[in-house]
Scaffold this active site. Sequence first.
Site, PDB file in Angstrom:
ATOM      1  NE  ARG A  83      -3.868   1.826   2.801  1.00 35.13           N
ATOM      2  CZ  ARG A  83      -3.861   2.595   2.919  1.00 35.13           C
ATOM      3  NH1 ARG A  83      -3.416   2.344   4.260  1.00 35.13           N
ATOM      4  NH2 ARG A  83      -4.774   3.409   3.513  1.00 35.13           N
ATOM      5  CG  HIS A 127      -1.553   5.301  -0.218  1.00 31.90           C
ATOM      6  ND1 HIS A 127      -2.203   5.946   0.567  1.00 31.90           N
ATOM      7  CD2 HIS A 127      -1.296   4.280  -0.980  1.00 31.90           C
ATOM      8  CE1 HIS A 127      -3.087   5.278   0.714  1.00 31.90           C
ATOM      9  NE2 HIS A 127      -3.366   4.476  -0.275  1.00 31.90           N
ATOM     10  CG  ASN A 166      -0.461   9.336   2.833  1.00 30.31           C
ATOM     11  OD1 ASN A 166      -1.447   8.742   1.877  1.00 30.31           O
ATOM     12  ND2 ASN A 166       0.159  10.069   1.218  1.00 30.31           N
ATOM     13  CG  HIS A 208      -8.579  -3.484  -0.999  1.00 29.55           C
ATOM     14  ND1 HIS A 208      -8.548  -2.844  -1.086  1.00 29.55           N
ATOM     15  CD2 HIS A 208      -6.899  -2.900  -0.702  1.00 29.55           C
ATOM     16  CE1 HIS A 208      -9.096  -1.443  -1.186  1.00 29.55           C
ATOM     17  NE2 HIS A 208      -7.499  -1.489  -0.453  1.00 29.55           N
TER      18      HIS A 208
END
Length: 293
Positions: A44, A48, A76, A166
Site C-alpha cells: 500500500r 500511495h 495517509n 485487498h
Amino acid sequence: MESSSAQLSTSFYSKSCPNLFTTVNSVVKSAISKEARMGASLLRLFFHDCFVNGCDGSILLDDTANFTGEKRAAPNLNSVRGFDVVDNVKSAVENVCPGVVSCADILAITSRDSVVILGRRDARTASQAAANNSIPPPTSNLTSLISFFNRVGLSTKEMVALSGSHTIGQARCTSFRAHVYNETNIDASFAQTRQSSCPSATGSGDNNLAPLDFQTPTVFDNNYYKNLQNRRGLLHSDQQLFNGGSTDSIVNKYSSSQSTFNSDFVNAMLKMGNISPLTGSNGEIRKNCRKIN
C-alpha cells in the site's frame, strides 16, 4: 503521465549492488514474520507513493520546520505504515552498497516478490496537496475509481486487478463504517459481523481493524473477488467493482481464474511502478529515506 520505461530495467543494480534482492528480502521476511499484515502495508505504501507525482519515494519524506510532506495528507495520516521497515531495509542495503540504491527502488522491491523494474531516483520534494487529491478514498464510486486510475495511465482492467491487493491487509473501522451500517449492497450477516467490532458512532472504535478479505486475510489469492460476488466487500469502493456496473465481468473472470488474476496483477504492478519515475540525473539517491541529502 509520462513514463521512462527505457531507463528502468530488471537488471539495473546487477553490477553495482549484486546482493540487493537477498538483502531486501531477508529484512522484509523478518518484518512479515513478526507481523503478517506488514506485507500488505508495504504494498500500500508503494501504491500511495506512485499515485502522487510518480514512484519517487516522496511519501517517505518527514515533515520539517519549512517543508510539509505527504505523510499527514488525509489518505495517509494514521493509515499508511511500514516506514520503519523501509528504514531497516535502507540501512541494510547501505551496508552492502552505500549510496547506490534509491529509496524509491527500495520501496518498489519491498512491495514485490516477483519481477520488478528498477532505476528510479528519489524526489527532493513532496506534495501534501497532491496526496490529498490523487489517492482514491474508500468512499469512491466506480466512475471515480476509473477516473483516478486513468489519470495516472492505468486502465479499468488494471484498476480491478490492482484492487485485488485487498486480498491481504486490514482496514480501519472509520474506512468501512458507512458501508456496513448504511448501504444495501452488502450481505446482511457479513454487515452484522463487521458491525460487532466497529461501533456506529464516529469517534468510537475508529481504529479497530477488520481484514479486507475475511476468508484468507494473509494469503494472496483470488478470494477477494469471490467475496465481492457475495456482496462481502469490506469497503464501499471494493463493492463498487461488483455492483451491476462495467467491471462485474472482470471480477467474474478473476474469481474463476487465480492464474489470470496473478498474471494481470503482475503486469499492472509493473505498469504502476513505471508512473513518472525520476531517472538519469534527476532527483538524487537519498542516504536516509526520511530526508533529502
